[in-house]
Design an enzyme around this catalytic site. Structure first.
Site, short mmCIF file in Angstrom:
data_model
loop_
_atom_site.label_atom_id
_atom_site.label_comp_id
_atom_site.label_asym_id
_atom_site.label_seq_id
_atom_site.Cartn_x
_atom_site.Cartn_y
_atom_site.Cartn_z
N GLU A 3 -2.49 12.03 3.07
CA GLU A 3 -3.24 11.27 3.85
C GLU A 3 -2.91 12.30 5.59
OE1 GLU A 3 -1.85 7.63 5.01
OE2 GLU A 3 -3.84 7.16 6.50
N GLU A 30 1.10 -1.37 0.06
CA GLU A 30 0.17 -0.07 -0.30
C GLU A 30 0.31 1.58 -0.02
OE1 GLU A 30 -2.52 -0.08 3.74
OE2 GLU A 30 -2.81 2.55 3.28
#
Ligand SMILES: *[C@@H]1O[C@H](CO)[C@@H](O)[C@H](O)[C@H]1NC(C)=O
Ligand SMILES: *[C@@H]1O[C@H](CO)[C@@H](O)[C@H](O)[C@H]1NC(C)=O
Ligand SMILES: *[C@@H]1O[C@H](CO)[C@@H](O)[C@H](O)[C@H]1NC(C)=O
Length: 334
Positions: free
Chosen positions: A153, A148
């Site tokens: 974020e 990932e």
């Protein structure tokens, strides 16, 4: 380059050869080798994506809607202007903080890639609001084994961007690589026991990179370059976007130091076949974690007057009007 196998006839020839090889090297370093592979923008934007409607794997207080439900609820829009809107419900008062969470959207690209250059141009992102946990990221089919990559974020009132890799064991990055961000953790692996799941993370501490200041500046461009040797992420605030990006001839070698440079892990062993994901989560194991919600840096408990993230997200819908993506384009180059 196989310079060592060449036997020069004279010192002069050797020097000339070195010059030629150097020029070849310089042109290989400066010419863009990337060609546009896929573009997501404009009225057809949503055709290339699947809408995830399962439960949130990270415990978020969120209900992810299908394309048609999101469309009817006004949470997505690719018709009104050049930019594409991806938001969340900001009118419903949810009856209980333990009911199904706030309606929202999580989309993932139908196509997937191993390696490439992924460039997202955003005018606005959902950060800078207590309760939010948005991300622009890529994900392989078999987490954590295929990895990932979190490009953008953050949670709550963060004013920095967290750039993070998650992988299976034996993937640790070196702190010797030149970059402008700050290494926070170097072990990318997920360990169910005793429970390590923060990945290897680099923070881009420029306030323009995330949240309120990002939005006040009109956002900017995130670029992630994934090769056999490294994974790098750059952020360019609106007004400082390199012209080769706007010209669709992106050349990362001309961009200067990346915000994040992940090297040292055998990339091809741990990262494969990623789809791009864009989502707008609430609370859950990051933004809603009691220590994060109450932390002095976020101080969302104090600022909102709600003891938990779920209560705030349930009972204060209007707070989430600003929790949306405005997307100019997402492009993938190979
Ligand atoms: C762990 O990674 C290193 C390279 O970083 C590699 O040489 C080694 O073989 C790997 N070990 C296992 C058990 O996969
Ligand atoms: C978080 O803060 C709220 C409000 O001040 C408080 O009621 C709650 O107990 C705190 N939670 C933790 C885990 O400290
Ligand atoms: C939403 O409902 C809760 C619980 O009934 C209430 O406390 C809160 O004030 C309501 N929020 C709004 C914006 O009306």
């Amino acid at each position: 380059m196989a310079v060592h196998s060449f036997t020069p006839k004279s010192a002069g020839a050797s020097f000339l050869l070195a010059c030629l090889l150097y020029l070849q090297y310089v042109s290989a370093q400066t010419g863009s080798v990337y060609q546009l592979d896929t573009e997501y923008s404009g009225v057809n934007f949503f055709d290339g994506w699947d809408f995830y409607t399962g439960g949130d794997p990270t415990g978020g207080f969120v209900t992810y809607y299908s394309r048609s439900s999101a469309q009817s609820a006004g949470m997505i829009d690719s018709t009104t202007s050049q930019s594409v809107y991806v938001g969340s419900d900001y009118t419903s008062n949810i009856s209980s903080p333990t009911a199904a969470g706030r309606p929202s959207v999580r989309i993932s690209s139908q196509r997937s890639w191993t390696h490439g250059l992924f460039i997202g141009d955003f005018n606005h992102a959902p950060g800078g609001v207590c309760g939010t946990w948005p991300a622009f990221w890529t994900l392989g089919p078999n987490w954590p084994y295929t990895g990932e990559i979190d490009i953008l974020e953050g949670a709550n009132l963060n004013d920095y961007n967290g750039i993070t890799l998650h992988a299976s064991p034996n993937c640790t990055i070196a702190d010797t690589s030149p970059m402008t961000g700050a290494l926070q953790t170097d072990n990318c692996a997920y360990y169910p026991q005793p429970g390590y799941n923060v990945g290897c993370s680099i923070s881009d501490d420029r306030t323009s990179a995330y949240g309120t200041t990002f939005n006040q500046n009109g956002g900017g461009v995130y670029a992630m370059q994934w090769t056999t040797d490294y994974i790098r992420v750059w952020f360019f605030p609106r007004g400082s976007i390199p012209s080769d990006i706007t010209d669709l001839t992106p050349d990362p070698s001309s961009w200067g130091l990346p915000a994040a440079n992940f090297e040292g892990c055998v990339i091809d062993q741990h990262f494969q076949d990623h789809k791009i994901i864009l989502n707008n989560d609430f609370c859950g194991s990051y933004a809603g974690d009691a220590s994060v919600w109450n932390s002095s840096s976020d101080s969302c408990a104090t600022q909102t007057g709600y003891a938990t993230c779920n209560e705030y997200v349930a009972f204060q819908p209007a707070a989430f009007q600003d929790a949306y993506w405005s997307i100019n384009s997402i492009r993938v180059y190979q």
